[in-house]
Scaffold this active site. Sequence first.
Site, short mmCIF file in Angstrom:
data_model
loop_
_atom_site.label_atom_id
_atom_site.label_comp_id
_atom_site.label_asym_id
_atom_site.label_seq_id
_atom_site.Cartn_x
_atom_site.Cartn_y
_atom_site.Cartn_z
N GLU A 195 54.26 99.80 -47.84
CA GLU A 195 53.01 99.97 -48.60
C GLU A 195 52.77 101.44 -48.98
O GLU A 195 53.44 102.35 -48.48
CB GLU A 195 51.82 99.46 -47.79
CG GLU A 195 51.66 100.16 -46.45
CD GLU A 195 50.20 100.30 -46.03
OE1 GLU A 195 49.37 100.70 -46.87
OE2 GLU A 195 49.92 100.03 -44.85
N LYS A 250 42.59 103.54 -53.84
CA LYS A 250 43.08 102.59 -52.83
C LYS A 250 42.91 101.20 -53.42
O LYS A 250 41.81 100.82 -53.80
CB LYS A 250 42.25 102.77 -51.56
CG LYS A 250 42.56 101.81 -50.43
CD LYS A 250 41.73 102.18 -49.20
CE LYS A 250 41.61 101.03 -48.23
NZ LYS A 250 40.71 101.31 -47.09
N VAL A 291 47.69 96.77 -47.36
CA VAL A 291 48.48 95.64 -46.85
C VAL A 291 48.25 94.40 -47.71
O VAL A 291 49.20 93.72 -48.10
CB VAL A 291 48.13 95.36 -45.36
CG1 VAL A 291 48.73 94.04 -44.90
CG2 VAL A 291 48.62 96.51 -44.48
N ASP A 305 31.98 93.69 -42.52
CA ASP A 305 33.18 94.41 -42.94
C ASP A 305 34.43 93.78 -42.32
O ASP A 305 34.76 94.02 -41.15
CB ASP A 305 33.07 95.89 -42.57
CG ASP A 305 34.16 96.73 -43.23
OD1 ASP A 305 35.15 96.15 -43.72
OD2 ASP A 305 34.03 97.96 -43.24
N SER A 363 38.50 93.19 -43.30
CA SER A 363 39.52 93.62 -44.25
C SER A 363 40.12 92.46 -45.03
O SER A 363 40.39 91.39 -44.46
CB SER A 363 40.64 94.35 -43.51
OG SER A 363 41.69 94.66 -44.40
N ALA A 364 40.37 92.70 -46.30
CA ALA A 364 41.04 91.71 -47.14
C ALA A 364 42.47 91.45 -46.66
O ALA A 364 43.09 90.45 -47.05
CB ALA A 364 41.05 92.18 -48.60
N ASP A 365 42.99 92.32 -45.80
CA ASP A 365 44.33 92.08 -45.24
C ASP A 365 44.39 90.71 -44.55
O ASP A 365 45.40 90.01 -44.62
CB ASP A 365 44.69 93.15 -44.20
CG ASP A 365 44.86 94.54 -44.81
OD1 ASP A 365 44.79 94.67 -46.05
OD2 ASP A 365 45.06 95.49 -44.02
N LYS A 418 44.47 98.11 -36.25
CA LYS A 418 44.04 99.46 -35.91
C LYS A 418 42.96 99.43 -34.82
O LYS A 418 42.05 98.61 -34.87
CB LYS A 418 43.56 100.18 -37.16
CG LYS A 418 44.76 100.69 -37.96
CD LYS A 418 44.36 101.55 -39.10
CE LYS A 418 43.94 100.73 -40.28
NZ LYS A 418 45.03 100.23 -41.10
N1 PSU Z 1 48.21 101.39 -41.36
C1 PSU Z 1 48.30 102.72 -41.13
N2 PSU Z 1 47.58 103.55 -41.95
C2 PSU Z 1 46.82 103.06 -43.00
C3 PSU Z 1 46.74 101.66 -43.22
C4 PSU Z 1 47.46 100.87 -42.37
O1 PSU Z 1 49.00 103.16 -40.21
O2 PSU Z 1 46.24 103.84 -43.73
C5 PSU Z 1 45.94 101.10 -44.38
C6 PSU Z 1 46.60 99.81 -44.86
O3 PSU Z 1 46.90 99.97 -46.22
C7 PSU Z 1 45.56 98.73 -44.65
C8 PSU Z 1 44.30 99.51 -44.88
O4 PSU Z 1 45.73 97.66 -45.52
O5 PSU Z 1 44.56 100.73 -44.16
C9 PSU Z 1 43.08 98.74 -44.41
O6 PSU Z 1 41.96 99.19 -45.09
P1 PSU Z 1 40.56 98.37 -45.00
O7 PSU Z 1 40.18 98.47 -43.55
O8 PSU Z 1 39.61 99.10 -45.91
O9 PSU Z 1 40.84 96.98 -45.43
MN MN Z 2 36.46 96.99 -45.28
#
Ligand code: PSU
Ligand code: MN
Length: 305
Positions: A26, A87, A107, A139, A141-143, A160
């Site tokens: 990614e 992003k 992701v 909140d 994530s769309a992942d 994370k």
């Molecule tokens: N893993 C990492 N660093 C990152 C991410 C993942 O080690 O920056 C990113 C990925 O692209 C993941 C995103 O999809 O953070 C999630 O963002 P959000 O929580 O806004 O969905």
């Molecule tokens: Mn989010």
Amino acid sequence: MKKSQISYSDDVREALNSGKPVLALESTIIAHGMPYPENLEFAREAESMARDLGVIPATIAILNGEVCVGLDDQQLKVLASHDNVPKVATREIAIALARKLHGATTVSATMRLAQLAGINIFATGGIGGVHRGAEKDFDVSADLIELSRTPVIVVSAGAKAILDLPKTLEYLETMSVPVIGYACSEFPAFYSRNSGIPIPVRMDKSIEIAETFSNQRQLGIQSGMLIANPVPEEYEIPFGEMDIFIRQALGDAKLAGIDGKRLTPFLLGRIVELTNGRSLESNRALALNNVKLGAEIAQKLAELA
Ligand code: PSU
Ligand code: MN
């Protein structure tokens, strides 16, 4: 969007045409997950590591409104060094194309584009998930949604640690996403090998992971699979130690009024500061470790095909 509208690098196109193993990577981790120039070094290292293991890396991003699968060094540099590369999660892909923008794919977006390109495995750092306090601010994530509807294997070091891990696992269960621990019995927490939360399934061999995915496909199950691969021991920051920094970063985000898609990059960046760069070392090591496992599984998938 048609498959033929994707801009492939020569080696990715050749590998896909001849059935050689390809591993998607990614670009949000490059543009928003790590500072420059460490992000560029990481992106190069991830690519060369895959190649050394006999797998063609396909870093995915949007450049000038074009979906690029497989980037050259110049393109990696643009993503790593330009400020303000948007992003892009799944819902923003079409917008970035319409506006001829650059986009660093998360992701969710990377899974979707990998699948469109004919790549079934993808390595990242940690996936996004259900944020702490999601019962108030929603909140999520769309992942997670993408994992439930796009058949791609995602190799991660868990979710994370800034997230609510039990809720993230509950969500994945509800959405019917297999969660498999690679040689571990606890769900890893990104910077830490342990979280105290048991993992639903443990597998010790990459061939078993490849076979499970192939079974899912034959069954017509559309969901992806999440592989959780713990950070190597020498780079781990124990959960108890990390939690202090995470709480501090979460408090700082609140004070600064940061939410939505800016939240995850803010937290990761703040934690790098609070740990004097130690979390960055850990992030780099765990992501490379995922490339290694991803490459191994990619080989097995190519053998099964
Ligand atoms: N893993 C990492 N660093 C990152 C991410 C993942 O080690 O920056 C990113 C990925 O692209 C993941 C995103 O999809 O953070 C999630 O963002 P959000 O929580 O806004 O969905
Ligand atoms: Mn989010």
